[in-house]
Design an enzyme around this catalytic site. Structure first.
Site, short mmCIF file in Angstrom:
data_model
loop_
_atom_site.label_atom_id
_atom_site.label_comp_id
_atom_site.label_asym_id
_atom_site.label_seq_id
_atom_site.Cartn_x
_atom_site.Cartn_y
_atom_site.Cartn_z
CB CYS A 176 -0.93 0.03 1.21
SG CYS A 176 -1.95 -1.44 1.33
CG HIS A 211 -3.35 3.22 2.89
ND1 HIS A 211 -3.77 3.02 1.59
CD2 HIS A 211 -3.44 2.02 3.50
CE1 HIS A 211 -4.10 1.76 1.43
NE2 HIS A 211 -3.91 1.13 2.57
CG ASN A 261 -6.74 -1.04 1.56
OD1 ASN A 261 -6.02 -0.57 0.68
ND2 ASN A 261 -6.26 -1.61 2.64
O1 UT7 Z 1 -3.78 -1.67 3.55
C1 UT7 Z 1 -2.84 -1.99 4.54
C2 UT7 Z 1 -3.29 -1.55 5.83
N1 UT7 Z 1 -4.49 -2.27 6.23
C3 UT7 Z 1 -5.15 -1.77 7.22
O2 UT7 Z 1 -4.82 -0.72 7.68
C4 UT7 Z 1 -6.28 -2.59 7.84
C5 UT7 Z 1 -6.21 -2.42 9.34
N2 UT7 Z 1 -7.23 -3.16 10.07
C6 UT7 Z 1 -8.53 -2.82 10.06
O3 UT7 Z 1 -8.93 -1.94 9.34
C7 UT7 Z 1 -9.46 -3.54 10.99
O4 UT7 Z 1 -8.71 -4.28 11.93
C8 UT7 Z 1 -10.47 -4.48 10.29
C9 UT7 Z 1 -11.50 -3.66 9.54
C10 UT7 Z 1 -9.75 -5.40 9.33
C11 UT7 Z 1 -11.22 -5.31 11.33
O5 UT7 Z 1 -11.86 -4.46 12.26
P1 UT7 Z 1 -11.70 -4.75 13.83
O6 UT7 Z 1 -12.52 -3.78 14.53
O7 UT7 Z 1 -10.24 -4.77 14.12
O8 UT7 Z 1 -12.37 -6.15 13.97
P2 UT7 Z 1 -11.74 -7.51 14.48
O9 UT7 Z 1 -10.85 -8.11 13.47
O10 UT7 Z 1 -11.21 -7.29 15.86
O11 UT7 Z 1 -13.06 -8.39 14.60
C12 UT7 Z 1 -14.10 -8.05 15.52
C13 UT7 Z 1 -15.25 -9.01 15.31
C14 UT7 Z 1 -14.84 -10.46 15.27
O12 UT7 Z 1 -15.83 -11.24 15.91
P3 UT7 Z 1 -15.62 -11.77 17.41
O13 UT7 Z 1 -14.37 -12.59 17.36
O14 UT7 Z 1 -15.47 -10.54 18.24
O15 UT7 Z 1 -16.87 -12.53 17.66
C15 UT7 Z 1 -14.83 -10.78 13.81
O16 UT7 Z 1 -15.06 -12.14 13.55
O17 UT7 Z 1 -15.88 -8.72 14.06
C16 UT7 Z 1 -15.98 -9.95 13.31
N3 UT7 Z 1 -15.89 -9.63 11.90
C17 UT7 Z 1 -16.95 -9.37 11.12
N4 UT7 Z 1 -18.27 -9.36 11.40
C18 UT7 Z 1 -19.09 -9.04 10.39
C19 UT7 Z 1 -14.76 -9.52 11.14
N5 UT7 Z 1 -15.10 -9.21 9.87
C20 UT7 Z 1 -16.45 -9.11 9.84
C21 UT7 Z 1 -17.36 -8.81 8.82
N6 UT7 Z 1 -18.67 -8.79 9.15
N7 UT7 Z 1 -16.98 -8.54 7.58
#
Ligand code: UT7
Length: 329
Positions: free
Chosen positions: A116, A256, A286
């Site tokens: 990225c 980004h 993204n």
């Molecule tokens: O391009 C390079 C740089 N990339 C980035 O900067 C990405 C950085 N990361 C992020 O933007 C975020 O971490 C994400 C958007 C990828 C994820 O958001 P988060 O708030 O960190 O969620 P998480 O991974 O901690 O997941 C929280 C919950 C989980 O459920 P449990 O374990 O709490 O029951 C996931 O399974 O949300 C669940 N989850 C979803 N639920 C519905 C993860 N993806 C989804 C989804 N729909 N698409």
């Protein structure tokens, strides 16, 4: 600070595929909801490339607009730099296909792989070429077809990415306009947090749960989130210091576009006025190396970067890689 900037941005352009995938469309593919995607990422729609379009086609479409604006003929391009992790083929460089399609017969062409962060790395390299290579026109392109390396069964990642390309033409700077300060940094110790192992014949890669990684985007989102904020903040302060300006002097911040919560956190931590922060993650998701140049062209065409304005661009991505560029328009 460079007393006299070496190069300036003389034209920009971007291209995205026509096909749009909405959060509602994704609700039919994986167990997710518009509410979750919107509140956790800020993304509403993303553009998806069709099977008959190659990465280099997106590059060419974006480049033509940037070259047009800069008034550069294809045969007068000296260097083509494409930043991408989703090139047309493993090799040669996608930049070589762009050269062929543009008929830029006098150019040197190569790719940069910094995920990225690629466009900012490319700008930095392109700027440096003006010192020792007697060049007049360098085009830097960030372009991705990420949806081709997306795991459409993984709701953690498939809702995040989109396709597109953005381009900028660099020319020798005249006066005080141009690239004022640059910064690049990497940390290969953290590569496993965001990677695509591809089809490696001799080595298998495993994720944090011990599962074998597929040849798609594998990401530990929560970890990446933390590093993204810290690293882009560091990069911003580096170029502000190198450019001898303060955050209050910045007219537009382009980060980004990965997640609205990352952008908001950065704005809060650095104290920049929220109205000076450009956001289009809601429409494109993204797009990796394409994210900043798409935003840059949109912002310029909306009149948000008039003559004399100061733009700070910062990026973070796989590698990890991160960086920033400070530009006076
Ligand atoms: O391009 C390079 C740089 N990339 C980035 O900067 C990405 C950085 N990361 C992020 O933007 C975020 O971490 C994400 C958007 C990828 C994820 O958001 P988060 O708030 O960190 O969620 P998480 O991974 O901690 O997941 C929280 C919950 C989980 O459920 P449990 O374990 O709490 O029951 C996931 O399974 O949300 C669940 N989850 C979803 N639920 C519905 C993860 N993806 C989804 C989804 N729909 N698409």
């Amino acid at each position: 600070m460079n007393e006299c900037p070496i190069s300036k941005i003389a034209g920009t352009g971007f291209a995205v595929p026509d096909k749009i995938l909405t959060n509602q469309d994704l609700e039919k593919i994986v167990d997710t909801s518009d509410e979750w995607i919107t509140s956790r990422t800020g993304i509403k729609t993303r553009h998806i490339v069709s099977d008959d379009v190659e990465n280099s086609d997106l590059c060419v479409e974006a480049s033509k607009k940037a070259l047009d604006e800069a008034g550069v003929r294809n045969e007068d391009i000296d260097v083509i730099i494409v930043a991408t992790v989703t090139g047309d083929v493993n090799f040669p460089a996608t930049a070589c296909y762009v050269q062929e399609k543009l008929g830029a017969v006098n150019a040197a062409a190569f790719d940069v792989m910094a995920a990225c962060s690629g466009f900012i790395y490319g700008l930095n390299i392109g700027n440096g070429l003006f010192i020792a290579n007697n060049v007049q026109n360098v085009i830097v392109i960030g372009s991705e077809t990420l949806t081709r390396i997306t795991n459409w069964e993984d709701r953690n990642t498939c809702v995040l990415f989109g396709d597109g390309a953005g381009a900028a033409v660099l020319q020798p700077s005249t006066g005080d306009k141009g690239i004022l300060a640059t910064y690049m940094k990497s940390d290969g110790r953290l590569s496993y947090l965001l990677m695509n192992p591809g089809h490696n014949p001799i080595k298998e890669y495993f994720d944090h749960e011990g599962k074998k990684m597929l040849p798609v985007i594998n990401m530990q989102g929560r970890e990446v989130f933390k590093y993204a904020v810290r690293s882009m903040e560091e990069a911003m302060y580096k170029v502000l210091e190198r450019g001898n300006v303060s955050i209050n002097d910045v007219d537009l911040l382009i980060t980004h576009q990965a997640n609205i919560r990352i952008i908001d956190t950065l704005a809060e931590r650095t104290g920049i006025n929220r109205e000076k922060v450009y956001i289009n993650v809601d429409r494109y998701g993204n797009t990796s190396a394409a994210s900043v140049p798409i935003a840059l062209d949109e912002a310029r065409k909306k009149g948000l970067l008039p003559e004399g304005s100061l733009c700070l661009m910062t990026v973070f991505g796989g590698g990890f890689t991160w960086g920033a560029v400070l530009v006076r328009f």
